[in-house]
Design a protein around this motif. Structure first.
Motif, PDB file in Angstrom:
ATOM      1  N   UNK A  13       0.863  -1.164   0.045  1.00  0.00           N
ATOM      2  CA  UNK A  13      -0.085  -0.169   0.052  1.00  0.00           C
ATOM      3  C   UNK A  13       0.712   1.356   0.135  1.00  0.00           C
ATOM      4  N   UNK A  14       0.379   2.531  -0.472  1.00  0.00           N
ATOM      5  CA  UNK A  14       1.103   3.550  -0.246  1.00  0.00           C
ATOM      6  C   UNK A  14       1.015   4.152   0.940  1.00  0.00           C
ATOM      7  N   UNK A  15       1.659   5.161   1.375  1.00  0.00           N
ATOM      8  CA  UNK A  15       1.756   5.861   2.552  1.00  0.00           C
ATOM      9  C   UNK A  15       0.213   6.200   2.815  1.00  0.00           C
ATOM     10  N   UNK A  16      -0.268   6.969   2.179  1.00  0.00           N
ATOM     11  CA  UNK A  16      -1.712   7.638   2.052  1.00  0.00           C
ATOM     12  C   UNK A  16      -2.748   6.462   2.025  1.00  0.00           C
ATOM     13  N   UNK A  40       8.370  -1.717   5.108  1.00  0.00           N
ATOM     14  CA  UNK A  40       8.424  -0.910   3.837  1.00  0.00           C
ATOM     15  C   UNK A  40       9.587  -0.871   2.931  1.00  0.00           C
ATOM     16  N   UNK A  41       9.492  -0.607   1.700  1.00  0.00           N
ATOM     17  CA  UNK A  41      10.499  -0.427   0.694  1.00  0.00           C
ATOM     18  C   UNK A  41      10.085   0.837  -0.175  1.00  0.00           C
ATOM     19  N   UNK A  42      11.238   1.363  -0.937  1.00  0.00           N
ATOM     20  CA  UNK A  42      10.999   2.659  -1.627  1.00  0.00           C
ATOM     21  C   UNK A  42      11.224   2.163  -3.015  1.00  0.00           C
ATOM     22  N   UNK A  43      10.296   2.966  -3.829  1.00  0.00           N
ATOM     23  CA  UNK A  43      10.361   2.692  -5.249  1.00  0.00           C
ATOM     24  C   UNK A  43      11.558   3.476  -5.946  1.00  0.00           C
ATOM     25  N   UNK A  44      11.833   3.141  -7.044  1.00  0.00           N
ATOM     26  CA  UNK A  44      12.932   3.906  -7.831  1.00  0.00           C
ATOM     27  C   UNK A  44      12.795   5.634  -7.578  1.00  0.00           C
ATOM     28  N   UNK A  45      11.457   5.708  -7.637  1.00  0.00           N
ATOM     29  CA  UNK A  45      11.247   7.235  -7.455  1.00  0.00           C
ATOM     30  C   UNK A  45      10.889   7.812  -5.839  1.00  0.00           C
ATOM     31  N   UNK A  48       7.424   5.304  -0.725  1.00  0.00           N
ATOM     32  CA  UNK A  48       7.176   4.158   0.235  1.00  0.00           C
ATOM     33  C   UNK A  48       6.250   3.376  -0.241  1.00  0.00           C
ATOM     34  N   UNK A  49       6.355   2.100  -0.297  1.00  0.00           N
ATOM     35  CA  UNK A  49       5.538   1.135  -0.520  1.00  0.00           C
ATOM     36  C   UNK A  49       5.453   0.165   0.884  1.00  0.00           C
ATOM     37  N   UNK A  50       4.070  -0.011   1.533  1.00  0.00           N
ATOM     38  CA  UNK A  50       3.968  -0.651   2.737  1.00  0.00           C
ATOM     39  C   UNK A  50       3.530  -2.117   2.802  1.00  0.00           C
ATOM     40  N   UNK A  51       4.006  -2.985   3.205  1.00  0.00           N
ATOM     41  CA  UNK A  51       3.414  -4.352   3.236  1.00  0.00           C
ATOM     42  C   UNK A  51       2.171  -4.278   4.060  1.00  0.00           C
ATOM     43  N   UNK A  52       1.087  -4.800   3.218  1.00  0.00           N
ATOM     44  CA  UNK A  52      -0.131  -5.281   3.881  1.00  0.00           C
ATOM     45  C   UNK A  52      -0.292  -6.181   4.850  1.00  0.00           C
TER      46      UNK A  52
END
Length: 209
Positions: A13-16, A40-45, A48-52
């Motif tokens: 999921x995104x941070x929002x 979480x991990x970060x995309x190349x951009x 943040x992408x957070x694990x469900x």
């Protein structure tokens, strides 16, 4: 409804999205990521992408907070959060703070995870924190809280049995946090709380008796 169902199926999921699912602010999501409560991990951009899976863990986490004294005017009461893992000391805090003259609203937790959750939900004016607490220790928590604009109104006081040398060896704490030794001087803690209570009353246009 369809949008919520889609979020439930997502692995990341995104941070929002995480903030919406957990009913917390985006800033708190970022804080929980920084402390390791959310994976979480970060995309190349740089997003943040957070694990469900980690979001679900926090959804089902039951804080072990103990609410104490009430006030005739809860909206204006001094809010005090105590983070201490020693059961005897938690009981001592509960006994003493219940009789403080400003009638504070108090929550007591025994670990760093519950402390972080209480900071978001309870919005304390004053935090008394031990450094050696499980989950997320006081060292890590204070370093992350330091400088966060959303917590600028909270005063944090370290109450620890560690020596200054031991604190320094473990990386120290930010210089703007007061460090007090154990055994606890409740007279000193009361003087800090009283000063904050007077400041809060002044800002609200009230007179402290």
């Amino acid at each position: 409804m369809a949008n919520n169902d889609l979020k439930k199926q997502k692995i990341f999921c995104t941070t929002s999205e995480a903030a919406e699912i957990l009913s917390i602010s985006v800033g708190t999501v970022q804080l929980w990521v920084d402390t390791g409560l959310l994976e979480a991990w970060k995309t190349p951009g740089g997003h943040r992408r957070i694990t469900r899976e980690s979001i679900n863990r926090m959804l089902h986490h039951k804080p072990a907070a103990v609410a104490l004294a009430t006030s005739e005017q809860p909206g204006g009461a001094l809010r005090v959060l105590v983070a201490e893992d020693d059961a005897d000391l938690r009981l001592l805090y509960q006994t003493v703070l219940r009789h403080w003259p400003m009638g504070p609203l108090v929550e007591v937790v025994d670990n760093g995870i519950d402390a972080l959750m209480a900071i978001e939900r309870f919005r304390p004016d004053l935090l008394f924190i031990d450094l050696d607490i499980p989950g997320v220790d006081g060292f890590q928590m204070l370093k992350i809280l330091n400088g966060k604009a959303e917590h600028a109104g909270m005063t944090a006081v370290v109450v620890t049995g560690l020596s200054r040398a031991d604190i320094a060896l473990r990386g120290g704490v930010p210089a703007n946090f007061l460090v007090l030794p154990k055994p606890i001087s409740f007279e000193k803690l009361l003087s800090i709380a009283s000063a904050l209570w007077e400041l809060k009353a002044h800002r609200a246009g009230r007179t402290v008796a």
